[in-house]
Write a protein that holds these residues in place. Structure first.
Motif, PDB file in Angstrom:
ATOM      1  N   CYS A  19      36.684  26.609  45.913  1.00 28.92           N
ATOM      2  CA  CYS A  19      36.188  26.285  44.571  1.00 28.92           C
ATOM      3  C   CYS A  19      37.326  26.393  43.555  1.00 28.92           C
ATOM      4  O   CYS A  19      38.479  26.640  43.900  1.00 28.92           O
ATOM      5  CB  CYS A  19      35.032  27.215  44.206  1.00 28.92           C
ATOM      6  N   SER A  20      36.963  26.214  42.286  1.00 25.44           N
ATOM      7  CA  SER A  20      37.977  26.231  41.226  1.00 25.44           C
ATOM      8  C   SER A  20      38.729  27.558  41.208  1.00 25.44           C
ATOM      9  O   SER A  20      39.953  27.583  41.012  1.00 25.44           O
ATOM     10  CB  SER A  20      37.310  25.980  39.875  1.00 25.44           C
ATOM     11  N   LYS A  21      38.038  28.662  41.439  1.00 27.68           N
ATOM     12  CA  LYS A  21      38.725  29.969  41.390  1.00 27.68           C
ATOM     13  C   LYS A  21      39.711  30.092  42.542  1.00 27.68           C
ATOM     14  O   LYS A  21      40.849  30.506  42.358  1.00 27.68           O
ATOM     15  CB  LYS A  21      37.699  31.121  41.457  1.00 27.68           C
ATOM     16  N   GLY A  22      39.269  29.729  43.730  1.00 28.02           N
ATOM     17  CA  GLY A  22      40.157  29.819  44.887  1.00 28.02           C
ATOM     18  C   GLY A  22      41.365  28.924  44.737  1.00 28.02           C
ATOM     19  O   GLY A  22      42.507  29.318  45.031  1.00 28.02           O
ATOM     20  N   SER A  23      41.153  27.698  44.218  1.00 29.77           N
ATOM     21  CA  SER A  23      42.285  26.772  44.148  1.00 29.77           C
ATOM     22  C   SER A  23      43.270  27.164  43.049  1.00 29.77           C
ATOM     23  O   SER A  23      44.412  26.715  43.070  1.00 29.77           O
ATOM     24  CB  SER A  23      41.798  25.337  43.971  1.00 29.77           C
ATOM     25  N   ALA A  24      42.854  28.007  42.100  1.00 31.63           N
ATOM     26  CA  ALA A  24      43.779  28.439  41.035  1.00 31.63           C
ATOM     27  C   ALA A  24      44.480  29.760  41.373  1.00 31.63           C
ATOM     28  O   ALA A  24      45.189  30.319  40.533  1.00 31.63           O
ATOM     29  CB  ALA A  24      43.025  28.578  39.715  1.00 31.63           C
ATOM     30  N   LEU A  25      44.291  30.270  42.574  1.00 33.15           N
ATOM     31  CA  LEU A  25      44.889  31.574  42.906  1.00 33.15           C
ATOM     32  C   LEU A  25      46.408  31.583  42.742  1.00 33.15           C
ATOM     33  O   LEU A  25      46.997  32.607  42.399  1.00 33.15           O
ATOM     34  CB  LEU A  25      44.520  31.964  44.345  1.00 33.15           C
ATOM     35  N   GLY A  26      47.032  30.442  43.005  1.00 32.52           N
ATOM     36  CA  GLY A  26      48.500  30.385  42.870  1.00 32.52           C
ATOM     37  C   GLY A  26      48.972  30.687  41.460  1.00 32.52           C
ATOM     38  O   GLY A  26      50.123  31.096  41.261  1.00 32.52           O
ATOM     39  N   GLU A  27      48.090  30.512  40.457  1.00 39.27           N
ATOM     40  CA  GLU A  27      48.477  30.788  39.057  1.00 39.27           C
ATOM     41  C   GLU A  27      48.343  32.263  38.706  1.00 39.27           C
ATOM     42  O   GLU A  27      48.607  32.640  37.567  1.00 39.27           O
ATOM     43  CB  GLU A  27      47.579  29.984  38.101  1.00 39.27           C
ATOM     44  N   THR A  28      47.885  33.076  39.649  1.00 37.19           N
ATOM     45  CA  THR A  28      47.542  34.460  39.298  1.00 37.19           C
ATOM     46  C   THR A  28      48.480  35.480  39.939  1.00 37.19           C
ATOM     47  O   THR A  28      48.151  36.668  39.977  1.00 37.19           O
ATOM     48  CB  THR A  28      46.101  34.783  39.736  1.00 37.19           C
TER      49      THR A  28
ATOM     50  N   ARG B  59      31.370  30.210  35.760  1.00 40.92           N
ATOM     51  CA  ARG B  59      31.942  29.485  36.894  1.00 40.92           C
ATOM     52  C   ARG B  59      33.375  29.874  37.221  1.00 40.92           C
ATOM     53  O   ARG B  59      33.727  30.060  38.376  1.00 40.92           O
ATOM     54  CB  ARG B  59      31.888  27.974  36.569  1.00 40.92           C
ATOM     55  N   ASP B  60      34.219  29.995  36.182  1.00 38.76           N
ATOM     56  CA  ASP B  60      35.651  30.071  36.444  1.00 38.76           C
ATOM     57  C   ASP B  60      36.264  31.442  36.181  1.00 38.76           C
ATOM     58  O   ASP B  60      37.498  31.556  36.081  1.00 38.76           O
ATOM     59  CB  ASP B  60      36.392  29.014  35.596  1.00 38.76           C
ATOM     60  N   GLN B  61      35.445  32.490  36.031  1.00 37.66           N
ATOM     61  CA  GLN B  61      36.024  33.825  35.881  1.00 37.66           C
ATOM     62  C   GLN B  61      35.431  34.757  36.909  1.00 37.66           C
ATOM     63  O   GLN B  61      34.381  34.478  37.499  1.00 37.66           O
ATOM     64  CB  GLN B  61      35.808  34.384  34.469  1.00 37.66           C
ATOM     65  N   TRP B  62      36.116  35.879  37.089  1.00 38.55           N
ATOM     66  CA  TRP B  62      35.684  36.836  38.101  1.00 38.55           C
ATOM     67  C   TRP B  62      35.760  38.235  37.531  1.00 38.55           C
ATOM     68  O   TRP B  62      36.793  38.624  36.983  1.00 38.55           O
ATOM     69  CB  TRP B  62      36.588  36.734  39.343  1.00 38.55           C
ATOM     70  N   HIS B  63      34.691  38.987  37.646  1.00 43.67           N
ATOM     71  CA  HIS B  63      34.634  40.372  37.196  1.00 43.67           C
ATOM     72  C   HIS B  63      35.263  40.539  35.826  1.00 43.67           C
ATOM     73  O   HIS B  63      34.944  39.766  34.929  1.00 43.67           O
ATOM     74  CB  HIS B  63      35.307  41.277  38.235  1.00 43.67           C
ATOM     75  N   THR B  64      36.184  41.487  35.633  1.00 44.74           N
ATOM     76  CA  THR B  64      36.716  41.681  34.284  1.00 44.74           C
ATOM     77  C   THR B  64      38.048  40.950  34.106  1.00 44.74           C
ATOM     78  O   THR B  64      38.910  41.377  33.355  1.00 44.74           O
ATOM     79  CB  THR B  64      36.834  43.178  33.931  1.00 44.74           C
ATOM     80  N   MET B  65      38.211  39.839  34.813  1.00 49.83           N
ATOM     81  CA  MET B  65      39.314  38.870  34.609  1.00 49.83           C
ATOM     82  C   MET B  65      40.685  39.394  34.984  1.00 49.83           C
ATOM     83  O   MET B  65      41.690  38.790  34.580  1.00 49.83           O
ATOM     84  CB  MET B  65      39.396  38.416  33.146  1.00 49.83           C
ATOM     85  N   THR B  66      40.773  40.502  35.693  1.00 46.75           N
ATOM     86  CA  THR B  66      42.093  41.043  36.003  1.00 46.75           C
ATOM     87  C   THR B  66      42.958  39.976  36.662  1.00 46.75           C
ATOM     88  O   THR B  66      44.128  39.835  36.339  1.00 46.75           O
ATOM     89  CB  THR B  66      41.950  42.250  36.949  1.00 46.75           C
ATOM     90  N   ARG B  67      42.373  39.221  37.585  1.00 45.75           N
ATOM     91  CA  ARG B  67      43.156  38.172  38.242  1.00 45.75           C
ATOM     92  C   ARG B  67      42.835  36.801  37.640  1.00 45.75           C
ATOM     93  O   ARG B  67      43.731  36.089  37.204  1.00 45.75           O
ATOM     94  CB  ARG B  67      42.868  38.176  39.751  1.00 45.75           C
ATOM     95  N   SER B  68      41.567  36.422  37.597  1.00 42.17           N
ATOM     96  CA  SER B  68      41.220  35.062  37.153  1.00 42.17           C
ATOM     97  C   SER B  68      41.657  34.826  35.707  1.00 42.17           C
ATOM     98  O   SER B  68      41.968  33.698  35.326  1.00 42.17           O
ATOM     99  CB  SER B  68      39.721  34.814  37.315  1.00 42.17           C
ATOM    100  N   GLY B  69      41.718  35.889  34.910  1.00 43.09           N
ATOM    101  CA  GLY B  69      42.124  35.747  33.513  1.00 43.09           C
ATOM    102  C   GLY B  69      43.581  35.379  33.344  1.00 43.09           C
ATOM    103  O   GLY B  69      44.009  35.010  32.257  1.00 43.09           O
ATOM    104  N   ALA B  70      44.352  35.440  34.435  1.00 39.52           N
ATOM    105  CA  ALA B  70      45.768  35.061  34.356  1.00 39.52           C
ATOM    106  C   ALA B  70      45.965  33.566  34.550  1.00 39.52           C
ATOM    107  O   ALA B  70      47.079  33.058  34.394  1.00 39.52           O
ATOM    108  CB  ALA B  70      46.567  35.833  35.416  1.00 39.52           C
TER     109      ALA B  70
END
Ligand code: SF4
Length: 907
Positions: free
Chosen positions: A61-70, A613-624
Motif C-alpha cells: 500500500c501507500s505506506k509500504g511503498s513510501a518506506l524508502g523515504e523514512t 490512510r497514509d499515517q501510522w501510530h504517532t507518525m514516528t516513521r510515516s511522518g518522515a
C-alpha cells in the motif's frame, strides 16, 4: 534539556554490502506484507512488494511503498543517555547506561518487591525482542506487570478467542477471503487500515461476485465499497449479532451436528440473545438500523455458507469488546462455519507483530507461549526457563498499569518501542504520572516524543526497522522474517541485545546468554512445544532446531509447525478440537449492549478515534515521508453536516473539541459519512507534530472488564467553533519555531519541514519573528498592512531556503504550489519575483491534496482530467494518470471524486 549528540548521516557508517534485494516484512500493519528492499550506498532504499510472499503476493500500500523515504537519521536517537542530577540528559557509553537500568531495577526490586516494576512493550517489537523482555520480567524479576500497546489494539479479540476456543487462536487464513461468498466487515476501515487485504476482498467481489457487508457507525472508504452498509449505532454490535443468532435458529440454519459434537452452551447463549434481540424489529430498535437492511443482512448470512466475518478496532476498542467478539463467534460456531475454506470469524490485527507478542506472552494476562497462570503452567514454564521466581498471577493491564504508576505503587517502568504518552486514554495525566517514576527507562528510535519528554531518566537507542533481524507474525498466524539491510547508526542496538545486557547485569547471565536473534527464536520455538501434546494451539516446535543459516533463509510459514507431525494444518476447528479441557468450544451468553460513559448536556457527542490512510501510530516513521504527509496534512475532526449546521461549524474552519479530560483544537471536516452525534478524530498527531497535542489526552479510561481494552471510540465530548483571524504556512530547510500562540501542524516536505498554521497574531508579531523563521539567505518581504498580509522568503542562490505566508484565509496562496517551488532544485527568476505577490507562479501547478500516494496524483490533476472530458471513470484515471493502479488504497476516494466531479463538470 537534551545534550547535543553527533548526528552522522548513514554514509558515515559503512553499509553492509547489499545483496541484490533483501526480503523482509513491512513494519506497519498486521497484514504483514513481504517486501523486496534494494538498499543503495547512501542509506536509502527502493521498496517493492515481494511477489513470493503469500500475505501480499507482491502488492503493497501507500505506506509500504513510501518506506524508502523514512530511513533518514534526522530525529534519531544515536547514543544512550542518562539524566544527571542537574536535570540534563547526557550521553553515556553502553556499560554506564546498562548499569543505571540494572542497578535501578535491582534497588527497587529488593526494596519494594517485583510488582513495583513494570514493562510496557509494543506490537512493533520483533518476536525475539518480546520473548526476552517477557522472560526477564515474568521469569526472573517475578512479576507479570508486562503489558503492551497491543492492549489498545486487539486485547478484546484475544479475550473473546480464549473464552470461546480455550486459546487465542485465529482459526482462518487470508485465502478464505478469496473463497468467501460473503465478507462481513464490522468495526473495520480495512480500506485504509489493512489496504492490501481489503483490495484482496474487492478482487473477490469483482471476479467471483462475493458480496461485502460493512457494519460501522461511520461510513468510511470501506463502506463505499459495500453491497450493504449498516450504519449501526455505536456500541450495539452485540445486539445485531444476537439478532442474527436468533434468526439463524428460527430459520433452521444452525449446524446442529457441529453444535452437538463440538460445543457447549448454545441454549443459554440463544436464550440471552432472545432477550437482547428477539426479532428483526427489536434488533432494529436496539441498533438504530432500518429493519429492511437488518433482514437483508440476516438473509445474506443465512444463505451464504461461505462467510468470513472480519473485525478490528471498532469492535475491540470498546467497554464491551469481548462480548462483541463472542457475539460474532457465536454465529460462526452455531453454523459450523469455522476453520473451513471461505468461512470463519477473522480478527484483523492492527500492528505488525501484535500476534508475535501474543505468542510469547507479552500481555499481562498471559504467561508465555499461550500458557496462563495455572500452577501446572507456572511450574512448566519455570522448569523450562530454569527460573524459580516465575510470576504466579496476572499482572496489570495497560490502563491499570499506568493508574498504578499514577498512584505511585509502580515505581520503575521500562517502555520499549511505543509512545503511551500520546496513545493511552487520559494521555496528559499519564505523562504527568511518568514524571514521578523513581526509575523511568525508554528504549526508542527517536530523540523526542511525548513519552521521552515526560521525564525519561535513561534513554536507550534501539535499532529500527531495516537495522535489525528477527521475526514477526501477521493476522493469519504467518511468521515472516524481518531482515537487516542497514547498519545500526551510532550506538543503536537491537532491543533483544539491550534486554539481555540488563538481565546479565542483574545476575541472570545463564538464562540470557543469547548471542543472536536466531538463538532466541529457537528457545521460543522450543518452549512452544515443551510438554505440549496437542493441548496448546501455539506450537512451532518444528522450527526449534533451525540452524543460523536456516533461520536466515526462513520462508514465511504459518503456525502450527509441529515437530511431531508432517501434517500442516493451516486452519483450526473445522472438526472441533478446541483447546478447552473437554475440547469443546463455548458459546457465550452475552450482556446487553452498553457504552462506557453516558453522554450529557455538557458532552452531547461521542468522540471516535482511529487511523487515516497514509499515517501510522504517532507518525514516528510515516511522518518522515513527504508523500504520506501530502494526503491529510493536519489533525482534523469529522462532523456530520447536520451537527455542523447546528453547532455553527464550517468545513475547513476550526473547532474546539472538549471532553472531561482535556480539549484540543482541530480543523473541521464536514462529512456526510459521519453519523449524527459522533465525531471522528485521527490518533496520529502528537505533541511532536501538532500544537494541539495528542487526541489520547481527550479519551476516557473506560475499559472492557475482561480484556482491559480501553473504549477509544466513544468518549462523551462537546464541540464548538473557533475563529482564527489569520491562516498561513511556513516552509524551511532548517528547524524553525513559530510564535507560541500559533495553532500549527508540522508536515514533512522534500528537503525540509512545513508548518500549516492559524493564528490571531497580526503582522507585527510575524515580522518580529521573521528573524527566527528565516535566519539564512537573501530575505525578501511583502507587507500589505491594511489587509493584514505578511509574506517573506529567503533564497540561498537559486533555492528557496524558507518562506512564510500569513494573512486572512482568502489571501494565502495555495500551499501545494508554494511547496512545489520549495521542493524544486532551483527557482526561476519569474517564479521568484511572483512568489511573494501571491499571483500564480509560472510553471508551478497547484496539485491540491494528494489522492494517489503511490504515483503522486493530486486532486487538481483528477479534476482537470474530468473537466477536459478526457476521463469519465476510475479506470480512465488509471489509464491517464496511473492513479489507483498500484495499491488501490485511494480507489474509494477516487471513485467519490470522479462521481462528484462528473456531476458538477460543465458539459
Ligand atoms: S498493507 Fe500496507 S502497511 Fe500493511 S503491511 Fe502491507 S504494505 Fe505494510
Amino acid at each position: 534539556m537534551l545534550a547535543r549528540q553527533s548526528a552522522p548521516g548513514r554514509r558515515m557508517n559503512a553499509p553492509i554490502p547489499p545483496p541484490p534485494a533483501v526480503r523482509t516484512t513491512c513494519p506497519y500493519c498486521g497484514v504483514g506484507c513481504g517486501l523486496l528492499v534494494l538498499p543503495d550506498q547512501r542509506g536509502a532504499a527502493s521498496i517493492t512488494g515481494d511477489p513470493d510472499h503469500p500475505a501480499n503476493l507482491g502488492r503493497i500500500c501507500s505506506k509500504g511503498s513510501a518506506l524508502g523515504e523514512t530511513l533518514g537519521l534526522d530525529q534519531r536517537l544515536l547514543h544512550p543517555m542518562v539524566r544527571e542530577p542537574d536535570g540534563d540528559l547526557r550521553r553515556v557509553e553502553w556499560p554506564a547506561a546498562i548499569a543505571a537500568v540494572a542497578d535501578g531495577f535491582r534497588r527497587i526490586l529488593d526494596r519494594d518487591g517485583p510488582d513495583a516494576i513494570a514493562f510496557y512493550l509494543s506490537g512493533q517489537l520483533l518476536t525475539e525482542d518480546y520473548y526476552v523482555a517477557n522472560k526477564l520480567m515474568k521469569g526472573f524479576l517475578g512479576s507479570a506487570n508486562v503489558d503492551t500497546n497491543s492492549r489498545l489494539c486487539m486485547a478484546s479479540s484475544v479475550a473473546g478467542h480464549r473464552r470461546a476456543f480455550g486459546s487465542d487462536t485465529v482459526p482462518g487464513v487470508y485465502a478464505d477471503l478469496d473463497r468467501a461468498n460473503l465478507i462481513v466487515l464490522t468495526g473495520s476501515n480495512a480500506a485504509w487500515c489493512h489496504p492490501v487485504l481489503f483490495q484482496r476482498m474487492v478482487r473477490n467481489k469483482r471476479e467471483r461476485g462475493a458480496q461485502i457487508v460493512v457494519i460501522d457507525p461511520r461510513n468510511t472508504p470501506t463502506g463505499e465499497e459495500a453491497d450493504l452498509f449498516l450504519g449501526i449505532a455505536p456500541g450495539t454490535d452485540t445486539a445485531l449479532f444476537c439478532g442474527l443468532l436468533v434468526d439463524l435458529a428460527r430459520n433452521g440454519a444452525l449446524d446442529q451436528r457441529y453444535v452437538d459434537d463440538h460445543t457447549i452452551g448454545l441454549a443459554d447463549a440463544l436464550a440471552r440473545a432472545r432477550e437482547i434481540a428477539p426479532d428483526v424489529a427489536r434488533t432494529a430498535a436496539a441498533t438504530g438500523l432500518p429493519a429492511n437492511d437488518i433482514a437483508t443482512f440476516f438473509e445474506l448470512f443465512r444463505t451464504n455458507p461461505r462467510v468470513v466475518t472480519c473485525f478490528s478496532q471498532g469492535v475491540n476498542q470498546s467497554a464491551q469488546g469481548t462480548d462483541k467478539v463472542n457475539a460474532i463467534i457465536n454465529c460462526h460456531l452455531a453454523t459450523g462455519r469455522i476453520g473451513k475454506p471461505g468461512m470463519g470469524p477473522f480478527s484483523l490485527t492492527g500492528q505488525p507483530n501484535a500476534m508475535g507478542g501474543r505468542e510469547v506472552g507479552g500481555l499481562a494476562n498471559q504467561l508465555a507461549a499461550h500458557m496462563g497462570f495455572s500452577p501446572r503452567e507456572v511450574d512448566r514454564v519455570g522448569r523450562f526457563w530454569r527460573a524459580d521466581r516465575v510470576a504466579t498471577r496476572e499482572g496489570l493491564k495497560a490502563v491499570q498499569m499506568f493508574e498504578a504508576i499514577e498512584r505511585g505503587t509502580i515505581k520503575a517502568l521500562w517502555i520499549m518501542a511505543t509512545n503511551p504518552g500520546a496513545s493511552l486514554p487520559r494521555a496528559g495525566a499519564m505523562r504527568d504520572a511518568m514524571r514521578n517514576l523513581e526509575l523511568f527507562v525508554v528504549s526508542e528510535n527517536v530523540l523526542s516524543n511525548d513519552t521521552v519528554n515526560s521525564g525519561v531518566q535513561v534513554l536507550l537507542p534501539a535499532a529500527a526497522w531495516g537495522e535489525k533481524d528477527g521475526t514477526v507474525t501477521n493476522s493469519e498466524r504467518r511468521i515472516s522474517r524481518q531482515r537487516r539491510f542497514l547498519a545500526c547508526p551510532g550506538d543503536a542496538r537491537p532491543d533483544w541485545w539491550i534486554v539481555c545486557e540488563v538481565a546479565r547485569a542483574m545476575g541472570f547471565a545463564q538464562a540470557f546468554g543469547f548471542r543472536s536473534a536466531a538463538e532466541i527464536f529457537r528457545e521460543h520455538a522450543a518452549l512452544s512445544c515443551f510438554e505440549n501434546h496437542g493441548t496448546r494451539d501455539f506450537d512451532i516446535g518444528g522450527l526449534s532446531l533451525l540452524s543460523p543459516a536456516q533461520y536466515d533463509e526462513l520462508e514465511p510459514v504459518q503456525w502450527p509447525v509441529r515437530a511431531s507431525s508432517a501434517r500442516r494444518d493451516t486452519r483450526f476447528f473445522a472438526s472441533g478440537g478446541f483447546f478447552t479441557l473437554d475440547r469443546r468450544a463455548r458459546f457465550v451468553a452475552l450482556e446487553p449492549p452498553r457504552l462506557g460513559t453516558a453522554t450529557s448536556a455538557e458532552f452531547p457527542f461521542r468522540l471516535n478515534s482511529g487511523r487515516i490512510r497514509d499515517q501510522w501510530h504517532t507518525m514516528t516513521r510515516s511522518g518522515a515521508s513527504p508523500r504520506l504527509g501530502a494526503h491529510r496534512p493536519e489533525p482534523f475532526v469529522e462532523v456530520n453536516p447536520l451537527d455542523a449546521a447546528a453547532t455553527g461549524l464550517t468545513d475547513n474552519g476550526f473547532a474546539r473539541v472538549t471532553t472531561r479530560h482535556s480539549a484540543c483544537v482541530l480543523r473541521v471536516s464536514v462529512n456526510a459519512g459521519q453519523r449524527q452525534g459522533l465525531l471522528f478524530a485521527p490518533i496520529h498527531w502528537s505533541g511532536e507534530t501538532a500544537s494541539t497535542g495528542p487526541i489520547g489526552d481527550l479519551v476516557a479510561p473506560e475499559t472492557d472488564p475482561l480484556s482491559g481494552q480501553p473504549e477509544l471510540k466513544a468518549t462523551p465530548a462537546a464541540i464548538e467553533p473557533i475563529a482564527f483571524r489569520y491562516r498561513g504556512f511556513a516552509l524551511s530547510r532548517r528547524p524553525i519555531v513559530l510564535p507560541p500562540a500559533t495553532w500549527a501542524a508540522r508536515v514533512a516536505v522534500a528537503n525540509g519541514t512545513g508548518f500549516r498554521f492559524a493564528s490571531d497574531d497580526g503582522i507585527d508579531i510575524w515580522r518580529s519573528h521573521h528573524g527566527v523563521l528565516l535566519a539564512h539567505g537573501d530575505i525578501a518581504e511583502y507587507i500589505d498592512a491594511p489587509r493584514g498580509v505578511y509574506r517573506a522568503a529567503a533564497f540561498v542562490e537559486r533555492k528557496l531556503e524558507a518562506c512564510l505566508f500569513v494573512g486572512p484565509p482568502e489571501a494565502v496562496p495555495p500551499w501545494h504550489a508554494v511547496k512545489a517551488l520549495f521542493e524544486a532544485e532551483a527557482v526561476g527568476d519569474v517564479a521568484r519575483r511572483l512568489l511573494l505577490s501571491g499571483q500564480s507562479v509560472d510553471g508551478v501547478a497547484d496539485t491540491g491534496p494528494l489522492i494517489c500516494a503511490c504515483f503522486g496524483v493530486g486532486l487538481q490533476a483528477i479534476r482537470s482530467a474530468i473537466a477536459s472530458g478526457a476521463a469519465h471513470s476510475v479506470s480512465d484515471m488509471g489509464r491517464m494518470l496511473r492513479a489507483g493502479t498500484n495499491c488501490g488504497s485511494c480507489l474509494p476516494e477516487l471513485r467519490r471524486i470522479v462521481s462528484h466531479e462528473s456531476v458538477t463538470a460543465p458539459v
